[in-house]
Design a protein around this motif. Structure first.
Motif, short mmCIF file in Angstrom:
data_model
loop_
_atom_site.label_atom_id
_atom_site.label_comp_id
_atom_site.label_asym_id
_atom_site.label_seq_id
_atom_site.Cartn_x
_atom_site.Cartn_y
_atom_site.Cartn_z
N VAL A 88 -34.07 15.44 -6.43
CA VAL A 88 -33.88 14.78 -5.14
C VAL A 88 -34.81 13.58 -5.01
O VAL A 88 -34.39 12.48 -4.62
CB VAL A 88 -34.09 15.78 -3.98
N ALA A 89 -36.08 13.76 -5.35
CA ALA A 89 -37.05 12.66 -5.26
C ALA A 89 -36.68 11.52 -6.21
O ALA A 89 -36.76 10.35 -5.84
CB ALA A 89 -38.45 13.18 -5.56
N ALA A 90 -36.25 11.87 -7.41
CA ALA A 90 -35.85 10.84 -8.38
C ALA A 90 -34.61 10.10 -7.89
O ALA A 90 -34.50 8.88 -8.04
CB ALA A 90 -35.59 11.48 -9.74
N ALA A 91 -33.67 10.82 -7.28
CA ALA A 91 -32.47 10.18 -6.74
C ALA A 91 -32.83 9.21 -5.63
O ALA A 91 -32.25 8.11 -5.55
CB ALA A 91 -31.50 11.25 -6.23
N GLU A 92 -33.76 9.58 -4.78
CA GLU A 92 -34.20 8.66 -3.71
C GLU A 92 -34.76 7.38 -4.30
O GLU A 92 -34.48 6.28 -3.81
CB GLU A 92 -35.22 9.35 -2.82
N CYS A 93 -35.55 7.51 -5.36
CA CYS A 93 -36.10 6.32 -6.03
C CYS A 93 -34.99 5.48 -6.64
O CYS A 93 -35.01 4.24 -6.53
CB CYS A 93 -37.09 6.73 -7.12
N VAL A 95 -31.79 5.27 -5.79
CA VAL A 95 -31.01 4.61 -4.75
C VAL A 95 -31.78 3.42 -4.18
O VAL A 95 -31.19 2.35 -3.95
CB VAL A 95 -30.63 5.61 -3.63
N ALA A 96 -33.07 3.57 -3.99
CA ALA A 96 -33.89 2.47 -3.48
C ALA A 96 -33.87 1.27 -4.44
O ALA A 96 -33.88 0.12 -4.01
CB ALA A 96 -35.32 2.93 -3.23
N ALA A 97 -33.84 1.55 -5.73
CA ALA A 97 -33.85 0.49 -6.73
C ALA A 97 -32.45 -0.05 -7.02
O ALA A 97 -32.31 -1.08 -7.68
CB ALA A 97 -34.47 1.01 -8.03
#
Length: 130
Positions: A88-93, A95-97
């Motif tokens: 989940v944390a990696a996905a948030e990163c 998406v931000a990029a």
């Protein structure tokens, strides 16, 4: 010398696991592409960790964890709470990029791959807060 032998065996096991993981990710990517998904990234590295596959179809963005085990039943139970949180944390990163992706939504899938190459996708395998 026994310590050296143990380290060597661990190194060999690690390399085999790495090769098996790469093979499983390749099988998963081909299966997704056959289903009409565009694989946007393989082994996407983010500050929060690595995402095995990122794919999109009709605006739906999927973050995919690939698990390879001797059998499908063993693979199905291989994604624990800590790994889900990391994904989940990696996905948030990611998406931000990569703004502008996932207009139709986002989900987390798991592709399980058995030793014989059989693969099954568990769509929407978990949700935020699970």
């Amino acid at each position: 010398m026994q310590d050296f032998g143990q380290r060597t065996r661990r190194l060999i096991r690690g390399r085999r696991a790495e090769a098996s993981g790469r093979d499983a990710e390749g099988i998963a990517a081909v299966a997704l592409e056959r289903e009409g998904w565009a694989v946007l990234a393989r082994r996407a590295r983010t500050p929060a960790g690595e995402i095995d596959l990122v794919a999109e179809r009709d605006g739906l963005l999927a973050f995919i964890e690939v698990k390879a085990r001797p059998s499908l039943s063993e693979a199905a139970f291989a994604l624990g709470p800590r790994q889900r949180a990391r994904l989940v944390a990696a996905a948030e990163c990611w998406v931000a990029a990569n703004p502008g992706r996932g207009a139709a939504g986002m989900r987390f899938d798991v592709v399980i791959v058995a030793a014989d190459g059989t693969a099954r996708r568990i769509a929407d395998a978990f949700r935020l807060g699970d």
